[in-house]
Design a protein around this motif. Structure first.
Motif, mmCIF file in Angstrom:
data_model
loop_
_atom_site.group_PDB
_atom_site.id
_atom_site.type_symbol
_atom_site.label_atom_id
_atom_site.label_comp_id
_atom_site.label_asym_id
_atom_site.label_seq_id
_atom_site.Cartn_x
_atom_site.Cartn_y
_atom_site.Cartn_z
ATOM 1 N N LEU A 195 -22.715 45.487 -27.849
ATOM 2 C CA LEU A 195 -23.045 44.200 -28.461
ATOM 3 C C LEU A 195 -22.579 44.155 -29.921
ATOM 4 C CD1 LEU A 195 -24.404 41.595 -27.541
ATOM 5 C CD2 LEU A 195 -26.560 42.461 -28.445
ATOM 6 N N SER A 196 -22.659 45.299 -30.598
ATOM 7 C CA SER A 196 -22.160 45.361 -31.976
ATOM 8 C C SER A 196 -20.654 45.130 -32.018
ATOM 9 C CB SER A 196 -22.494 46.722 -32.599
ATOM 10 O OG SER A 196 -23.891 46.917 -32.677
ATOM 11 N N GLY A 197 -19.943 45.673 -31.022
ATOM 12 C CA GLY A 197 -18.503 45.449 -30.940
ATOM 13 C C GLY A 197 -18.170 43.987 -30.701
ATOM 14 N N VAL A 198 -18.967 43.331 -29.850
ATOM 15 C CA VAL A 198 -18.769 41.898 -29.611
ATOM 16 C C VAL A 198 -18.984 41.114 -30.903
ATOM 17 C CG1 VAL A 198 -19.630 39.882 -28.359
ATOM 18 C CG2 VAL A 198 -19.399 42.070 -27.173
ATOM 19 N N LEU A 225 -20.667 44.580 -19.441
ATOM 20 C CA LEU A 225 -21.978 44.008 -19.712
ATOM 21 C C LEU A 225 -22.996 44.491 -18.681
ATOM 22 C CD1 LEU A 225 -20.659 40.418 -20.455
ATOM 23 C CD2 LEU A 225 -21.262 42.174 -22.131
ATOM 24 N N TYR A 226 -22.547 44.656 -17.444
ATOM 25 C CA TYR A 226 -23.407 45.199 -16.386
ATOM 26 C C TYR A 226 -23.464 46.720 -16.464
ATOM 27 C CZ TYR A 226 -22.852 40.459 -14.628
ATOM 28 O OH TYR A 226 -22.852 39.091 -14.514
ATOM 29 N N ALA A 227 -22.356 47.336 -16.885
ATOM 30 C CA ALA A 227 -22.344 48.785 -17.081
ATOM 31 C C ALA A 227 -23.364 49.180 -18.141
ATOM 32 C CB ALA A 227 -20.945 49.244 -17.479
ATOM 33 N N ALA A 228 -23.523 48.344 -19.174
ATOM 34 C CA ALA A 228 -24.497 48.631 -20.232
ATOM 35 C C ALA A 228 -25.916 48.658 -19.669
ATOM 36 C CB ALA A 228 -24.387 47.585 -21.339
ATOM 37 N N LEU A 265 -33.220 41.422 -21.417
ATOM 38 C CA LEU A 265 -31.854 41.049 -21.041
ATOM 39 C C LEU A 265 -31.602 39.571 -21.329
ATOM 40 C CD1 LEU A 265 -31.395 43.032 -17.702
ATOM 41 C CD2 LEU A 265 -30.249 43.453 -19.878
ATOM 42 N N TRP A 266 -32.605 38.746 -21.123
ATOM 43 C CA TRP A 266 -32.466 37.324 -21.444
ATOM 44 C C TRP A 266 -32.272 37.130 -22.946
ATOM 45 C CZ3 TRP A 266 -36.335 34.156 -23.944
ATOM 46 C CH2 TRP A 266 -35.997 32.800 -23.998
ATOM 47 N N LEU A 267 -33.015 37.875 -23.754
ATOM 48 C CA LEU A 267 -32.835 37.806 -25.206
ATOM 49 C C LEU A 267 -31.449 38.293 -25.603
ATOM 50 C CD1 LEU A 267 -36.325 39.152 -26.371
ATOM 51 C CD2 LEU A 267 -35.512 36.790 -26.464
ATOM 52 N N ALA A 268 -30.996 39.385 -24.971
ATOM 53 C CA ALA A 268 -29.653 39.912 -25.264
ATOM 54 C C ALA A 268 -28.578 38.913 -24.852
ATOM 55 C CB ALA A 268 -29.447 41.241 -24.546
ATOM 56 N N GLU A 269 -28.818 38.196 -23.750
ATOM 57 C CA GLU A 269 -27.853 37.198 -23.292
ATOM 58 C C GLU A 269 -27.742 36.059 -24.296
ATOM 59 O OE1 GLU A 269 -26.649 35.173 -19.075
ATOM 60 O OE2 GLU A 269 -28.787 35.182 -19.588
ATOM 61 N N ASN A 270 -28.847 35.671 -24.898
ATOM 62 C CA ASN A 270 -28.797 34.645 -25.938
ATOM 63 C C ASN A 270 -27.935 35.102 -27.107
ATOM 64 O OD1 ASN A 270 -30.639 32.060 -25.754
ATOM 65 N ND2 ASN A 270 -31.720 33.671 -24.650
ATOM 66 N N ILE A 271 -28.097 36.367 -27.506
ATOM 67 C CA ILE A 271 -27.302 36.907 -28.612
ATOM 68 C C ILE A 271 -25.831 36.961 -28.218
ATOM 69 C CG2 ILE A 271 -26.893 38.938 -30.049
ATOM 70 C CD1 ILE A 271 -29.895 39.571 -29.757
ATOM 71 N N PRO A 298 -29.509 27.624 -26.733
ATOM 72 C CA PRO A 298 -30.184 28.756 -26.093
ATOM 73 C C PRO A 298 -29.960 28.785 -24.581
ATOM 74 C CG PRO A 298 -31.652 27.676 -27.643
ATOM 75 C CD PRO A 298 -30.442 26.799 -27.524
ATOM 76 N N VAL A 299 -29.943 29.988 -24.037
ATOM 77 C CA VAL A 299 -29.834 30.163 -22.596
ATOM 78 C C VAL A 299 -31.156 29.758 -21.959
ATOM 79 C CG1 VAL A 299 -29.465 31.843 -20.742
ATOM 80 C CG2 VAL A 299 -28.180 32.029 -22.891
ATOM 81 N N GLY A 300 -31.099 29.049 -20.860
ATOM 82 C CA GLY A 300 -32.307 28.559 -20.201
ATOM 83 C C GLY A 300 -33.259 29.672 -19.809
ATOM 84 N N ILE A 301 -34.550 29.372 -19.838
ATOM 85 C CA ILE A 301 -35.572 30.364 -19.514
ATOM 86 C C ILE A 301 -35.464 30.820 -18.064
ATOM 87 C CG2 ILE A 301 -37.303 28.662 -18.842
ATOM 88 C CD1 ILE A 301 -37.908 31.937 -20.831
ATOM 89 N N ASP A 302 -34.808 30.021 -17.212
ATOM 90 C CA ASP A 302 -34.655 30.419 -15.814
ATOM 91 C C ASP A 302 -33.831 31.701 -15.685
ATOM 92 O OD1 ASP A 302 -32.534 28.622 -16.758
ATOM 93 O OD2 ASP A 302 -31.667 28.910 -14.761
ATOM 94 N N LYS A 303 -32.986 31.987 -16.681
ATOM 95 C CA LYS A 303 -32.184 33.212 -16.639
ATOM 96 C C LYS A 303 -33.057 34.451 -16.828
ATOM 97 C CE LYS A 303 -28.471 30.854 -16.078
ATOM 98 N NZ LYS A 303 -27.854 30.776 -14.725
ATOM 99 N N PHE A 304 -34.208 34.281 -17.469
ATOM 100 C CA PHE A 304 -35.156 35.388 -17.570
ATOM 101 C C PHE A 304 -35.593 35.830 -16.172
ATOM 102 C CE2 PHE A 304 -39.966 35.787 -17.708
ATOM 103 C CZ PHE A 304 -39.959 37.169 -17.759
ATOM 104 N N GLY A 305 -35.919 34.855 -15.333
ATOM 105 C CA GLY A 305 -36.293 35.173 -13.954
ATOM 106 C C GLY A 305 -35.143 35.782 -13.173
ATOM 107 N N ALA A 306 -33.928 35.259 -13.412
ATOM 108 C CA ALA A 306 -32.757 35.780 -12.707
ATOM 109 C C ALA A 306 -32.520 37.247 -13.056
ATOM 110 C CB ALA A 306 -31.534 34.940 -13.051
#
Length: 252
Positions: free
Chosen positions: A29-32, A114-117, A202-208, A226-234
């Motif tokens: 994430l720092s590299g991104v 991103l999935y490897a992480a 992961l949802w918080l990381a996805e927002n970043i 912001p990414v929708g809260i439904d992604k937290f459930g996903a």
């Protein structure tokens, strides 16, 4: 005072261990973030991130932070993630708007990292926190996790069974506890709760990540939102796939 300092000390130890578990994800994430600040270069940003991800993998392996067994699991997570990305991007769920040479059907190859992480986090947590599963039903949990993964594809053409699968996952993991070591003490929590907690982070990381332009959802193409809260459930459901993979390797 001792009654206060002991829990505080355990919390500090736990935080330090979690930081070590997240080392690959934090470095990625720092590299991104750094790549978003770079001036225009002759090499596409996504291609730079691909090279950076490969370099990180090599460093973690050579330093002993990832074992050969961990690396195999992480590679599988990378492949599963790329397959997921190829289908989702083709259906317009999200996109990678920037150009790249190493890009297949709109998906840059770095996307699998991103999935490897996530796989790296689970592998390192298993080792550093000395995780143990009790009451675990490997076949039933693996079957539901596979159905969860498949539903993320099939719901585009068939009914979405996300909520029934969430209930089913709760049923097959009912009575399953994950215990972990912090210092000299062991703690435990329901496995289903660990799915929800990891899904939240992961949802918080996805927002970043989306804020940094790692990828974009349709509603973010004209400015970050912001990414929708439904992604937290996903994410809480999808993490079950990674945990099942790591548990399978550890049991063997």
């Amino acid at each position: 005072m001792a009654a206060f300092t002991a829990p505080a000390r355990q919390l500090l130890i736990f935080t330090r261990l979690q930081t070590r578990c997240c080392a690959f994800a934090a470095a990625l994430l720092s590299g991104v973030a750094l790549s978003a600040l770079l001036p225009q270069l002759p090499v596409a940003r996504y291609d730079l991130l691909l090279g950076y991800g490969l370099l990180l993998t090599l460093i973690f392996r050579m330093s002993g932070w990832e074992s050969g067994r961990d690396l195999a699991v992480i590679a599988v997570c990378h492949a599963i993630g790329l397959a997921f990305e190829l289908v989702k991007v083709s259906l317009g769920s999200w996109s990678y708007p920037e150009p790249a040479v190493f890009k297949v059907a709109g998906v840059p190859l770095y996307g699998g990292f991103l999935y490897a992480a996530v796989g790296s986090y689970v592998c390192r947590a298993w080792r550093l926190l000395d995780l143990e599963l009790t009451g675990y039903r490997p076949r039933a949990t693996a079957a539901v996790a596979a159905a969860v993964y498949a539903n993320f594809f099939t719901h585009h053409w068939l009914p979405d069974f996300r909520w029934p699968l969430a209930v089913l996952l709760g049923c097959v993991t009912f009575g399953t506890w994950v215990s972990f070591r912090v210092g000299d003490a062991r703690y435990r929590m329901p496995l289903a709760l660990s799915f929800a907690l990891i899904g939240l982070f992961l949802w918080l990381a996805e927002n970043i990540a989306t804020y940094l332009g790692a990828w974009s959802y349709p509603h973010q193409l004209h400015g970050w939102q912001p990414v929708g809260i439904d992604k937290f459930g996903a994410w809480s459901l999808l993490i079950s796939v990674t945990v099942v993979l790591v548990a399978m390797v550890r049991r063997r």
